[in-house]
Design a protein around this motif. Structure first.
Motif, PDB file in Angstrom:
ATOM      1  N   ARG A 177      -1.250  -0.943   4.064  1.00 35.39           N
ATOM      2  CA  ARG A 177      -2.599  -1.182   3.536  1.00 35.39           C
ATOM      3  C   ARG A 177      -2.582  -2.268   2.460  1.00 35.39           C
ATOM      4  N   GLY A 200       0.794  -1.227   0.000  1.00 37.28           N
ATOM      5  CA  GLY A 200       0.000   0.000   0.000  1.00 37.28           C
ATOM      6  C   GLY A 200       0.821   1.269   0.000  1.00 37.28           C
ATOM      7  N   ASP A 201       0.688   2.040   1.076  1.00 32.87           N
ATOM      8  CA  ASP A 201       1.370   3.330   1.182  1.00 32.87           C
ATOM      9  C   ASP A 201       2.629   3.278   2.038  1.00 32.87           C
TER      10      ASP A 201
END
Length: 247
Positions: A245, A157-158
């Motif tokens: 995430r 994710g991030d």
């Protein structure tokens, strides 16, 4: 890079990847297998790891130029003599390669990992790029091979990935380690205990992995906590995987 004069040879910094010749790019293989002049870095008295990767792949009449470091870990990085010795070394190497190019010869410079990622070739590149034609062939980095060896993705994710040198002061290591979601720490060697303390200070010691000789003969992958007291080679990477995430 200077003009398009066909009488001038080209210096090619060719990334060999993390150590396994099978992970070399097709372009790199093509360039080095046809090279008449091949240059590579090594420690004095050593064969050179980059040269070892291409053993059996060079043409029989290839002319080799071994660039032997005047210092590695003999004196501290902060010692003015360290930069002075390396600056003179790179200047001499540059002069030799420039001379070959100006005589119309192409030269392949063997580069472990990717030439533009903490590699010695960068110092030649900056000295040569405005004087003679220079090309760079990118490659898989050692850290890519290391996190692949753990069998886990390094980022999700991030997640923010930080790449740190173990040669940093301990306080800086701790600060960067605490701020990042995922970590790659390189140039371990004699800095291993400092890295351990910094990881503990940041609360990430138990999540850290130690990968030695990623993709090379002798590869070792284990939790850092399981390697207490272990003497780590220079070609070691410490990893902390991100847990960001995901769907």
């Amino acid at each position: 890079m200077r003009g398009t004069d066909t009488s001038i040879g080209t210096i090619r910094g060719v990334g060999l990847g993390p150590g396994d010749a099978d992970l070399m790019s097709v372009r790199a293989h093509r360039m080095l297998s046809g090279a008449r002049h091949v240059a590579y870095f090594r420690k004095e008295g050593r064969a050179g790891r980059a040269r070892g990767i291409v053993e059996g792949l060079l043409r029989p009449d290839a002319i080799e130029f071994a660039m032997e470091y005047p210092v590695t870990t003999e004196i501290a990085l902060s010692d003015p003599g360290y930069n002075a010795a390396l600056s003179a070394f790179y200047a001499n190497c540059t002069a030799h390669l420039q001379g070959l190019a100006e005589a119309g010869e192409d030269v392949v410079v063997l580069c472990e990992g990717d030439p533009f990622f903490y590699g010695s070739f960068m110092h030649l590149y900056m000295r040569l790029k405005d004087v003679v034609p220079v090309q760079v062939v990118p490659a898989i980095t050692g850290m890519s091979a290391a996190w692949t060896a753990t069998g886990q993705p390094i980022t999700w994710g991030d997640d923010v990935l930080s790449v740190l040198m173990a040669t940093l002061p301990e306080a800086d290591l701790s600060r960067h380690i605490e701020a990042a979601d995922a970590l790659v720490i390189m140039k371990i060697g004699r800095n291993i205990e400092k890295v351990r303390r910094a990881l503990r200070n940041a609360g990430k010691y138990d999540a850290a992995w130690l990968v030695e000789y990623a993709s090379m003969e002798g590869q070792s992958v284990l939790r850092l906590a399981e390697a207490e007291g272990r003497v780590t080679p220079y070609f070691s990477i410490v990893l902390v995987h991100g847990q960001g995430r995901r769907p």
